[in-house]
Design an enzyme around this catalytic site. Structure first.
Site, short mmCIF file in Angstrom:
data_model
loop_
_atom_site.label_atom_id
_atom_site.label_comp_id
_atom_site.label_asym_id
_atom_site.label_seq_id
_atom_site.Cartn_x
_atom_site.Cartn_y
_atom_site.Cartn_z
N ASP A 43 49.06 48.94 34.95
CA ASP A 43 47.51 48.24 34.40
C ASP A 43 47.54 48.55 33.56
O ASP A 43 48.52 49.35 32.37
CB ASP A 43 46.54 49.02 35.42
CG ASP A 43 45.33 49.11 35.07
OD1 ASP A 43 45.09 47.72 34.32
OD2 ASP A 43 43.92 49.54 35.08
N ASN B 158 42.87 39.63 41.76
CA ASN B 158 42.83 39.02 40.69
C ASN B 158 42.74 37.68 40.78
O ASN B 158 43.00 37.06 39.30
CB ASN B 158 44.60 39.46 40.31
CG ASN B 158 44.80 40.81 40.06
OD1 ASN B 158 45.59 41.67 39.69
ND2 ASN B 158 43.73 41.24 39.20
C1 FPP Z 1 46.66 44.74 34.74
O1 FPP Z 1 46.40 45.07 34.32
C2 FPP Z 1 48.11 43.70 34.87
C3 FPP Z 1 47.89 42.58 35.63
C4 FPP Z 1 46.98 42.56 36.66
C5 FPP Z 1 49.28 42.17 36.30
C6 FPP Z 1 50.51 42.68 36.14
C7 FPP Z 1 51.64 41.80 36.25
C8 FPP Z 1 52.74 41.99 34.60
C9 FPP Z 1 53.53 43.29 34.47
C10 FPP Z 1 54.07 41.33 34.33
C11 FPP Z 1 54.13 39.99 35.71
C12 FPP Z 1 54.86 40.83 36.49
C13 FPP Z 1 56.43 41.02 37.06
C14 FPP Z 1 56.46 41.20 38.14
C15 FPP Z 1 56.85 39.85 36.00
P1 FPP Z 1 44.95 44.34 33.13
O2 FPP Z 1 44.97 42.43 33.09
O3 FPP Z 1 44.22 44.50 34.72
O4 FPP Z 1 44.63 45.82 32.22
P2 FPP Z 1 43.36 45.97 31.90
O5 FPP Z 1 43.37 46.70 33.14
O6 FPP Z 1 43.95 46.48 30.55
O7 FPP Z 1 42.44 44.75 31.06
#
Ligand code: FPP
Length: 247
Positions: A25, A73
């Site tokens: 996250d 998501n």
């Molecule tokens: C949460 O951060 C993260 C995600 C919803 C996606 C995770 C994806 C990756 C790390 C990259 C792609 C994955 C792979 C396996 C190559 P957020 O967007 O909710 O962050 P925030 O809470 O700060 O808004």
């Protein structure tokens, strides 16, 4: 947490977790702080994924599960979803060689049929070419939700009961575990969450019953190998009782 490269060798190889699960996250906040698009945060987060896969393999961890996309998501903007899916496809393509060289088997859990066809094909292709690897199982949770997984399990068991294959007494924790996506994996020993939120976010609800939880304020794109190793060291210092008293 401060980084200290010496910590790497301080780990007890006998007490490593068999299964590490991570809620990645903070990509969005990382991007916001830099006044760039959220997809840039996911792009930077992909580098952290690569580092964590390599480090886990180097350390000899046998199962690594990453929460890459939740069922919730899908409610994000079309642009962010498209950006994430493109990154995922690119990651799968670019990592195939390394997975083969390092004996890593790829697996995916979740409602995979909801993903764009191109991503499904690349996933299937990567799973096929790595299927005989046994050094580490890398599982990507994609369009995954713990409650949906439980609903799927209950439906399967209800059907087996309706057709007379099982009775109420056959429904045990072991039977339930066999109907989850994670049926061939040990439960996570550690659950790590970056980004500081004290939430489970519908991740592996059944499987984390006895996992040791570590939450760090570090945002996923900034999460380092050193901090990972420090968490593993802290894990080795914890006493796991599984509900029993001290021995
Ligand atoms: C949460 O951060 C993260 C995600 C919803 C996606 C995770 C994806 C990756 C790390 C990259 C792609 C994955 C792979 C396996 C190559 P957020 O967007 O909710 O962050 P925030 O809470 O700060 O808004």
């Amino acid at each position: 947490m401060k980084s200290n490269p010496a910590d790497y060798t301080d780990l007890d190889p006998e007490k490593l977790p068999a299964h590490v699960a991570i809620i990645m996250d903070g990509n969005g906040r990382w991007a916001k702080k830099r006044l760039v698009n959220r997809v840039k945060g996911h792009e930077k987060g992909t580098n952290t994924v690569r580092t964590m896969v390599r480090t886990s393999r180097e350390l000899g961890i046998s199962t690594l599960t990453l929460y890459a996309f939740s069922t919730e998501n899908w409610q994000r903007s079309k642009m962010e979803i498209a950006g994430l899916m493109a990154l995922l496809k690119k990651f799968l393509k670019s990592e195939q060689k390394e997975m083969l060289e390092n004996d890593i088997r790829l697996n995916a859990i979740g409602e995979i049929d909801r993903l764009p066809k191109g991503v499904q094909q690349e996933l299937q292709n990567t799973m096929n070419i790595t299927k005989n690897n046994s050094g580490m199982l890398l599982t990507l949770a994609l369009s995954y939700g713990g409650r949906s997984e439980i609903v799927k399990m209950v439906r399967e068991i209800a059907l087996a009961a309706k057709t007379g294959q099982i009775g109420p007494d056959s429904i045990t924790p072991e039977l339930i575990a066999r109907h989850l996506y994670t049926k061939d994996m040990p439960d996570p020993d550690i659950l790590i969450r970056t980004g500081g939120e004290m939430r489970i976010s519908n991740f592996l609800l059944w499987q984390i019953a006895y996992s040791e939880i570590f939450v760090t304020n570090t945002l996923w794109p900034d999460f380092s190998k050193e901090e990972y190793v420090q968490i593993l060291k802290a894990f080795q210092g914890r006493e796991r009782r599984f509900g029993k008293t001290e021995s």
